[in-house]
Scaffold this motif. Structure first.
Motif, mmCIF file in Angstrom:
data_model
loop_
_atom_site.group_PDB
_atom_site.id
_atom_site.type_symbol
_atom_site.label_atom_id
_atom_site.label_comp_id
_atom_site.label_asym_id
_atom_site.label_seq_id
_atom_site.Cartn_x
_atom_site.Cartn_y
_atom_site.Cartn_z
ATOM 1 N N ALA A 73 0.834 -1.205 0.000
ATOM 2 C CA ALA A 73 0.000 0.000 0.000
ATOM 3 C C ALA A 73 0.869 1.256 0.000
ATOM 4 C CB ALA A 73 -0.926 -0.003 1.209
ATOM 5 N N VAL A 74 0.378 2.284 -0.694
ATOM 6 C CA VAL A 74 1.079 3.561 -0.810
ATOM 7 C C VAL A 74 0.121 4.675 -0.421
ATOM 8 C CG1 VAL A 74 2.212 5.166 -2.384
ATOM 9 C CG2 VAL A 74 2.608 2.729 -2.621
ATOM 10 N N SER A 75 0.628 5.632 0.311
ATOM 11 C CA SER A 75 -0.156 6.815 0.655
ATOM 12 C C SER A 75 0.608 8.038 0.156
ATOM 13 C CB SER A 75 -0.380 6.900 2.169
ATOM 14 O OG SER A 75 -1.137 8.053 2.484
ATOM 15 N N TYR A 76 0.149 8.597 -0.955
ATOM 16 C CA TYR A 76 0.856 9.690 -1.624
ATOM 17 C C TYR A 76 0.060 10.978 -1.468
ATOM 18 C CZ TYR A 76 2.716 12.487 -5.489
ATOM 19 O OH TYR A 76 3.252 13.496 -6.244
ATOM 20 N N ASP A 77 0.686 11.980 -0.864
ATOM 21 C CA ASP A 77 0.043 13.277 -0.660
ATOM 22 C C ASP A 77 0.940 14.359 -1.256
ATOM 23 O OD1 ASP A 77 -1.408 15.441 0.050
ATOM 24 O OD2 ASP A 77 -1.276 15.146 2.222
ATOM 25 N N PRO A 78 0.648 14.847 -2.443
ATOM 26 C CA PRO A 78 1.528 15.834 -3.095
ATOM 27 C C PRO A 78 1.555 17.183 -2.396
ATOM 28 C CG PRO A 78 -0.481 15.507 -4.366
ATOM 29 C CD PRO A 78 -0.497 14.481 -3.291
ATOM 30 N N GLU A 79 0.529 17.509 -1.635
ATOM 31 C CA GLU A 79 0.519 18.807 -0.963
ATOM 32 C C GLU A 79 1.633 18.894 0.077
ATOM 33 O OE1 GLU A 79 -3.176 20.244 0.433
ATOM 34 O OE2 GLU A 79 -4.321 19.487 -1.271
ATOM 35 N N HIS A 80 2.011 17.753 0.662
ATOM 36 C CA HIS A 80 3.120 17.760 1.616
ATOM 37 C C HIS A 80 4.450 18.053 0.931
ATOM 38 C CE1 HIS A 80 0.764 15.119 4.722
ATOM 39 N NE2 HIS A 80 0.339 16.369 4.669
ATOM 40 N N GLU A 81 4.513 17.831 -0.383
ATOM 41 C CA GLU A 81 5.733 18.109 -1.135
ATOM 42 C C GLU A 81 5.712 19.488 -1.780
ATOM 43 O OE1 GLU A 81 6.752 15.000 -3.810
ATOM 44 O OE2 GLU A 81 6.127 13.402 -2.449
ATOM 45 N N GLY A 82 4.695 20.262 -1.491
ATOM 46 C CA GLY A 82 4.637 21.627 -1.999
ATOM 47 C C GLY A 82 3.949 21.790 -3.335
ATOM 48 N N PHE A 83 3.332 20.733 -3.865
ATOM 49 C CA PHE A 83 2.628 20.845 -5.137
ATOM 50 C C PHE A 83 1.252 21.473 -4.928
ATOM 51 C CE2 PHE A 83 5.272 16.939 -6.069
ATOM 52 C CZ PHE A 83 6.213 17.637 -6.809
ATOM 53 N N ILE A 84 0.741 22.072 -5.982
ATOM 54 C CA ILE A 84 -0.558 22.736 -5.929
ATOM 55 C C ILE A 84 -1.640 21.744 -6.331
ATOM 56 C CG2 ILE A 84 -1.964 24.609 -6.863
ATOM 57 C CD1 ILE A 84 0.617 26.135 -7.406
ATOM 58 N N ALA A 85 -2.638 21.570 -5.466
ATOM 59 C CA ALA A 85 -3.774 20.693 -5.754
ATOM 60 C C ALA A 85 -5.027 21.546 -5.922
ATOM 61 C CB ALA A 85 -3.971 19.678 -4.633
ATOM 62 N N ILE A 86 -5.836 21.219 -6.914
ATOM 63 C CA ILE A 86 -7.077 21.951 -7.149
ATOM 64 C C ILE A 86 -8.240 20.976 -7.129
ATOM 65 C CG2 ILE A 86 -6.008 23.808 -8.473
ATOM 66 C CD1 ILE A 86 -6.877 22.434 -11.013
#
Length: 694
Positions: free
Chosen positions: A133-146
């Motif tokens: 299992a993988v839990s990927y959260d791009p907002e923690h890496e500074g990416f912009i989510a919309i």
């Protein structure tokens, strides 16, 4: 019952060939193609209804596990792997969501790999869990989510957008994060970027590709990348990336397809001179970028190549250690990365070592976009102050200013004189008026005028601007300088043009121009440039000190003497032929992409479950149409035969009547009386006793 002849049987088969073919195609689609497009689902493996809950999945798995534990002799490793995989996939909320909504199953290849690995092993030896299992959260890496709530508000400016569709439980999305970070850095200042999670079904459905059935399709898996070109704000104009997911591929696609930026090509030491330096127009600065990696030009570099297209031409060179001595001797480049600016002929190249950010790169281009000795052209005449319709670079209040122009055709002689004029300009720029030793009367007037922007030095292409050249070079040998080359002789000339605006004279001109009506002579007199011009040609040696002395003498005389106010109509400068900008996707690549999209569309139709019934219906309609056409064709000859028989009998009756009349006429017999015969002339009507007549 009579047998149907072979010829009639073959005609029937020919008539029904199309319906039979469509029917066979429908059966082939239903029996062979469609099952391949819809393999057994993971719900079927566990015996659970489609889209069943997680509890249903666990219950079914426990039932199968208890059965296998009680009787493990019949258990096959392949079956266990499929059941275990289905259980792990459908009990993970994110994986189950992606599988149910979008059909995403990016780890399916694991089943085949494990089946080969444990083909002869007992299923108890299989290591579980099969999936990590993988839990990927791009907002923690500074990416912009919309999200769908703020999607419309983000599209306020005209910049293009690059959007990644990802899943928080996707391994491939997590692995692509490093490449996405690099892509975001390369697009800084060029485009906006954002990420959309598959949980936002509304926005994902709006952005993702659709099957023919309307279902969301991720043809190349996750992550999926789409782009909105400049000024595009709806999904109708978005562009999808269909290539390999790598930093170089994505950035090149975005710069070429979305931004339509020109490419910046690589050259070697063998091709740099003939393929680049020799082909760059003489009015443009040449920029050479040395790269260690060989990566294609970034979008920011290509955007700069587009923005500075009229000023500079850019190229890349791949740095190799074995060529280090060559580049040091040729351009004084020690190592890569490096940036070389080549301006006027004969001038030493300017070299910048090291790599900087986008701002550093653009600042260098802005500082070096002009040649040291600028070219006088239709686009630069006003800016340089070398136009009688304009003003001095010193400002509108300056009444007298000068422009020293080197005129000649493109040749070795012109390049040598351009080098000389560059040295003249450098000497005037370096002249220090505060130094007592530098207050040379032969230099000070020109140096002061140059510093105050009242004196501009430039060069003019005498062949391209032939009318302009002949207007100023009025001599018997002007063809050696201006116009098309008619002899091997090329004689560059230096001219100085004194421009003068007289406020009183200009007021009189404006006053005269306001009177109405005007005579023909007054109209012709008003059709002249507002600034007066006096032109002097230099006929001394091509040496820097002598040219500076001459310029100083001209400036001193022009400022001190009361020269006549003579105005004329200067010929228009011809627009320079610019180097064509090759941007966008080549036609061959566009054709290949169009064929690929067509093939993908065909495959989508082949996987559409509605295709089989549609083909079957088409076969039935086609067969019915053939039957109706053939039945009409058979009935038509029967009716024609009956009609011809009736006509034949009528004709026979008429023939018999004619023969009978001929026979009676021959014997003199009268025809029997008929109610249709005419009444005899002597006929009398006898009234009966019961008549009502008087």
């Amino acid at each position: 019952m009579a047998k149907e002849s072979p010829s009639s049987m073959s005609s029937v088969l020919r008539a029904y060939a199309a319906p039979i073919f469509i029917f066979v195609l429908a059966m082939f689609f239903q029996l062979f193609l469609l099952p391949r497009s819809f393999p057994t689902s993971h719900y079927d493996v566990l015996g659970v209804k489609t889209y069943g809950s997680v509890d249903d999945v666990r219950e079914a798995y426990e039932a199968i596990a208890s059965k296998w534990n009680s009787d493990s002799g019949d258990a096959r490793p392949a079956d266990f792997i499929k059941i275990q995989y289905a259980y792990e996939l459908l009990t993970n909320p994110v994986w189950k969501r992606d599988y149910d909504l979008y059909g995403i199953d990016e780890s399916l290849h694991i089943i085949e790999e494990l089946e080969k690995q444990y083909a002869v092993e007992d299923f108890a030896k299989i290591k579980i869990p099969l999936l990590e299992a993988v839990s990927y959260d791009p907002e923690h890496e500074g990416f912009i989510a919309i999200t769908s709530q703020d999607f419309a508000s983000k599209f306020q400016d005209s910049k293009p957008w690059l959007i990644q569709l990802y899943s928080s439980g996707s391994n491939s999305s997590a692995q692509f994060s490093m490449a996405w970070r690099r892509i975001v850095d390369l697009l800084d200042g060029v485009a906006n970027h954002a990420m959309v999670e598959l949980g936002d079904v509304r926005l994902v459905t709006y952005l993702a590709e659709k099957k023919t059935t309307g279902q969301v399709l991720f043809r190349n898996g996750l992550p999926s990348i789409v782009a909105f070109p400049p000024q595009c704000k709806t999904a109708d104009c978005l562009i999808r990336f269909e290539g390999e997911l790598s930093t170089d591929a994505v950035t090149d696609w975005f710069a070429t397809t979305v931004l339509e930026l020109p490419r910046v090509f690589y050259h070697t030491k063998e091709t740099l001179v003939p393929k680049f330096l020799a082909k760059v127009p003489p009015n443009k600065v040449r920029v050479i970028l040395f790269s260690q990696t060989g990566e294609r030009a970034t979008p920011s570099v290509r955007q700069a190549a587009k923005d500075y297209w009229n000023f500079a031409s850019l190229t890349y060179v791949l740095w190799r250690e074995e060529d280090a001595s060559f580049w040091w001797n040729a351009l004084e480049v020690e190592s890569a990365p490096a940036m070389v600016i080549m301006k006027d002929p004969g001038l030493k190249p300017v070299v910048y070592h090291g790599s900087g950010n986008r701002t550093w790169f653009l600042d260098i281009l802005e500082q070096n976009k002009q040649l040291q000795l600028p070219q006088l052209s239709s686009t630069t005449s006003m800016e340089l102050g070398c136009d009688a319709r304009g003003y001095s670079r010193a400002g509108f209040e300056t009444a007298t200013w000068y422009c020293a122009v080197l005129v000649g055709r493109q040749s070795t002689e012109l390049n040598k004189m351009r080098e000389t004029m560059c040295r003249v300009q450098g000497a005037l720029s370096d002249h220090d008026e505060s130094d007592e030793a530098s207050k040379d009367p032969s230099v000070a007037p020109a140096a002061s005028a140059h510093k105050n922007k009242r004196l501009t030095l430039a060069w003019l292409d005498g062949e391209v601007q032939s009318k302009y050249c002949f207007f100023y070079v009025q001599s018997e040998t002007s063809y050696d300088t201006c116009g098309t080359r008619k002899s091997p002789i090329d004689v560059p000339r230096i001219l100085i043009i004194r421009y003068h605006r007289n406020a009183t004279e200009s007021a009189n001109v404006e006053k005269k121009s306001s009177n109405w009506p005007k005579t023909v002579w007054e109209s012709e007199a008003d059709d002249v440039d507002p600034a007066a011009q006096l032109v002097v040609s230099y006929d001394g040696p091509a040496e820097t000190p002598e040219i500076i002395k001459w310029l100083s003498k001209m400036v001193e005389d022009g400022d001190s003497k009361n020269l006549p106010f003579y105005r004329a109509k200067t010929p228009e400068l011809v627009p320079e032929s610019t180097e064509p900008m090759r941007s966008g996707v080549p036609k061959s690549v566009k054709a290949t992409q169009a064929l690929l999209r067509l093939w993908n569309r065909i495959k989508d139709y082949l996987a559409d479950p509605r295709m089989g019934p549609t083909l079957l219906l088409g076969a039935l309609l086609s067969a019915g149409s053939v039957w109706w056409t053939r039945s009409r064709a058979i009935q038509q000859p029967v009716q024609t035969t009956q009609q011809s028989s009736t006509n034949q009998s009528d004709n026979n009756t008429e023939e018999e009547k004619k023969k009978e009349r001929k026979r009676r006429n021959a014997k003199g017999e009268e025809a029997p009386a008929s109610i249709t015969d005419n009444e005899p002339k002597d006929a009398v009507q006898i009234l009966s006793s019961g008549s009502d007549s008087d």
